[in-house]
Scaffold this motif. Structure first.
Motif, mmCIF file in Angstrom:
data_model
loop_
_atom_site.group_PDB
_atom_site.id
_atom_site.type_symbol
_atom_site.label_atom_id
_atom_site.label_comp_id
_atom_site.label_asym_id
_atom_site.label_seq_id
_atom_site.Cartn_x
_atom_site.Cartn_y
_atom_site.Cartn_z
ATOM 1 N N ALA A 136 0.838 -1.212 0.000
ATOM 2 C CA ALA A 136 0.000 0.000 0.000
ATOM 3 C C ALA A 136 0.868 1.256 0.000
ATOM 4 O O ALA A 136 0.571 2.225 -0.708
ATOM 5 C CB ALA A 136 -0.937 -0.005 1.200
ATOM 6 N N GLU A 137 1.947 1.241 0.765
ATOM 7 C CA GLU A 137 2.857 2.391 0.788
ATOM 8 C C GLU A 137 3.548 2.570 -0.558
ATOM 9 O O GLU A 137 3.721 3.697 -1.032
ATOM 10 C CB GLU A 137 3.898 2.217 1.891
ATOM 11 C CG GLU A 137 3.324 2.351 3.291
ATOM 12 C CD GLU A 137 4.343 2.039 4.376
ATOM 13 O OE1 GLU A 137 5.555 1.943 4.069
ATOM 14 O OE2 GLU A 137 3.927 1.894 5.534
ATOM 15 N N LEU A 138 3.941 1.474 -1.185
ATOM 16 C CA LEU A 138 4.557 1.538 -2.501
ATOM 17 C C LEU A 138 3.581 2.097 -3.530
ATOM 18 O O LEU A 138 3.928 2.968 -4.326
ATOM 19 C CB LEU A 138 5.023 0.142 -2.928
ATOM 20 C CG LEU A 138 5.703 0.035 -4.280
ATOM 21 C CD1 LEU A 138 6.966 0.880 -4.329
ATOM 22 C CD2 LEU A 138 6.026 -1.422 -4.580
ATOM 23 N N ARG A 139 2.341 1.624 -3.488
ATOM 24 C CA ARG A 139 1.314 2.124 -4.408
ATOM 25 C C ARG A 139 1.120 3.631 -4.218
ATOM 26 O O ARG A 139 1.064 4.394 -5.186
ATOM 27 C CB ARG A 139 0.005 1.374 -4.181
ATOM 28 C CG ARG A 139 -1.094 1.796 -5.137
ATOM 29 C CD ARG A 139 -2.309 0.896 -5.041
ATOM 30 N NE ARG A 139 -1.989 -0.373 -5.700
ATOM 31 C CZ ARG A 139 -1.969 -1.551 -5.080
ATOM 32 N NH1 ARG A 139 -2.262 -1.637 -3.811
ATOM 33 N NH2 ARG A 139 -1.680 -2.646 -5.749
ATOM 34 N N VAL A 176 2.606 4.613 -13.590
ATOM 35 C CA VAL A 176 3.126 3.328 -13.125
ATOM 36 C C VAL A 176 1.947 2.424 -12.790
ATOM 37 O O VAL A 176 1.112 2.766 -11.960
ATOM 38 C CB VAL A 176 4.042 3.501 -11.883
ATOM 39 C CG1 VAL A 176 4.500 2.146 -11.368
ATOM 40 C CG2 VAL A 176 5.235 4.387 -12.207
ATOM 41 N N ASP A 177 1.878 1.283 -13.479
ATOM 42 C CA ASP A 177 0.859 0.280 -13.194
ATOM 43 C C ASP A 177 1.476 -0.750 -12.267
ATOM 44 O O ASP A 177 2.480 -1.371 -12.603
ATOM 45 C CB ASP A 177 0.377 -0.407 -14.472
ATOM 46 C CG ASP A 177 -0.426 0.532 -15.354
ATOM 47 O OD1 ASP A 177 -1.093 1.431 -14.819
ATOM 48 O OD2 ASP A 177 -0.400 0.354 -16.581
ATOM 49 N N GLU A 200 1.691 6.786 -6.823
ATOM 50 C CA GLU A 200 0.621 7.740 -7.117
ATOM 51 C C GLU A 200 1.115 9.169 -6.991
ATOM 52 O O GLU A 200 0.665 10.056 -7.714
ATOM 53 C CB GLU A 200 -0.562 7.519 -6.174
ATOM 54 C CG GLU A 200 -1.340 6.250 -6.448
ATOM 55 C CD GLU A 200 -2.411 5.986 -5.405
ATOM 56 O OE1 GLU A 200 -2.518 6.734 -4.416
ATOM 57 O OE2 GLU A 200 -3.140 4.995 -5.582
ATOM 58 N N GLU A 201 2.048 9.391 -6.077
ATOM 59 C CA GLU A 201 2.542 10.746 -5.798
ATOM 60 C C GLU A 201 3.864 11.054 -6.506
ATOM 61 O O GLU A 201 4.452 12.092 -6.263
ATOM 62 C CB GLU A 201 2.712 10.915 -4.293
ATOM 63 C CG GLU A 201 1.405 10.787 -3.544
ATOM 64 C CD GLU A 201 1.576 10.789 -2.036
ATOM 65 O OE1 GLU A 201 2.726 10.810 -1.565
ATOM 66 O OE2 GLU A 201 0.553 10.755 -1.344
ATOM 67 N N ASN A 202 4.316 10.181 -7.388
ATOM 68 C CA ASN A 202 5.625 10.364 -8.019
ATOM 69 C C ASN A 202 5.640 11.520 -9.007
ATOM 70 O O ASN A 202 4.597 12.035 -9.399
ATOM 71 C CB ASN A 202 6.070 9.067 -8.693
ATOM 72 C CG ASN A 202 5.336 8.805 -9.996
ATOM 73 O OD1 ASN A 202 5.462 9.558 -10.941
ATOM 74 N ND2 ASN A 202 4.572 7.743 -10.039
ATOM 75 N N GLU A 203 6.822 11.909 -9.389
ATOM 76 C CA GLU A 203 6.998 12.961 -10.389
ATOM 77 C C GLU A 203 7.570 12.402 -11.688
ATOM 78 O O GLU A 203 8.148 13.132 -12.484
ATOM 79 C CB GLU A 203 7.899 14.053 -9.827
ATOM 80 C CG GLU A 203 7.270 14.771 -8.653
ATOM 81 C CD GLU A 203 8.104 15.931 -8.140
ATOM 82 O OE1 GLU A 203 8.971 16.417 -8.881
ATOM 83 O OE2 GLU A 203 7.873 16.338 -6.996
ATOM 84 N N LEU A 204 7.404 11.110 -11.900
ATOM 85 C CA LEU A 204 7.864 10.505 -13.137
ATOM 86 C C LEU A 204 6.995 10.986 -14.296
ATOM 87 O O LEU A 204 5.813 11.283 -14.099
ATOM 88 C CB LEU A 204 7.775 8.974 -13.035
ATOM 89 C CG LEU A 204 8.666 8.318 -11.988
ATOM 90 C CD1 LEU A 204 8.306 6.846 -11.823
ATOM 91 C CD2 LEU A 204 10.121 8.478 -12.364
ATOM 92 N N CYS A 251 -1.911 2.566 -10.586
ATOM 93 C CA CYS A 251 -1.769 3.788 -9.812
ATOM 94 C C CYS A 251 -2.267 4.924 -10.698
ATOM 95 O O CYS A 251 -1.641 5.219 -11.715
ATOM 96 C CB CYS A 251 -0.318 4.018 -9.416
ATOM 97 S SG CYS A 251 0.342 2.693 -8.411
ATOM 98 N N PRO A 252 -3.365 5.552 -10.363
ATOM 99 C CA PRO A 252 -3.894 6.593 -11.236
ATOM 100 C C PRO A 252 -2.961 7.787 -11.285
ATOM 101 O O PRO A 252 -2.487 8.272 -10.270
ATOM 102 C CB PRO A 252 -5.237 6.959 -10.602
ATOM 103 C CG PRO A 252 -5.158 6.490 -9.202
ATOM 104 C CD PRO A 252 -4.171 5.361 -9.174
ATOM 105 N N ASP A 253 -2.666 8.220 -12.478
ATOM 106 C CA ASP A 253 -1.798 9.363 -12.690
ATOM 107 C C ASP A 253 -2.281 10.026 -13.966
ATOM 108 O O ASP A 253 -2.180 9.433 -15.027
ATOM 109 C CB ASP A 253 -0.337 8.911 -12.819
ATOM 110 C CG ASP A 253 0.610 10.070 -12.912
ATOM 111 O OD1 ASP A 253 0.182 11.158 -13.348
ATOM 112 O OD2 ASP A 253 1.781 9.891 -12.586
#
Length: 64
Positions: free
Chosen positions: A24-27, A39-40, A31-35, A56-58
């Protein structure tokens, strides 16, 4: 690095029930990344069953 709007990265994480919080923390981190791409994240268990997909919705690079 230049990516196409439909680019994504598919990851599979094999984890047991004890790692549910870590997954869950990884997900959440993805979700909050700046890539510059989505990322699925797929999860599978350590007993060899097929991964189950979640993503991960982005919305950054979607043609909305």
């Amino acid at each position: 690095m230049k990516t196409a709007p439909w680019s994504d990265l598919d990851l599979v994480v094999f984890a047991g029930p004890a790692q549910k919080n870590v997954v869950a923390e990884l997900r959440e981190a993805f979700e909050e990344n700046e890539l510059p791409f989505r990322v699925d994240l797929f999860t599978g268990n350590l007993q060899g069953k097929h991964p189950q997909g979640t993503h991960c919705p982005d919305q950054r690079n979607r043609g909305a």
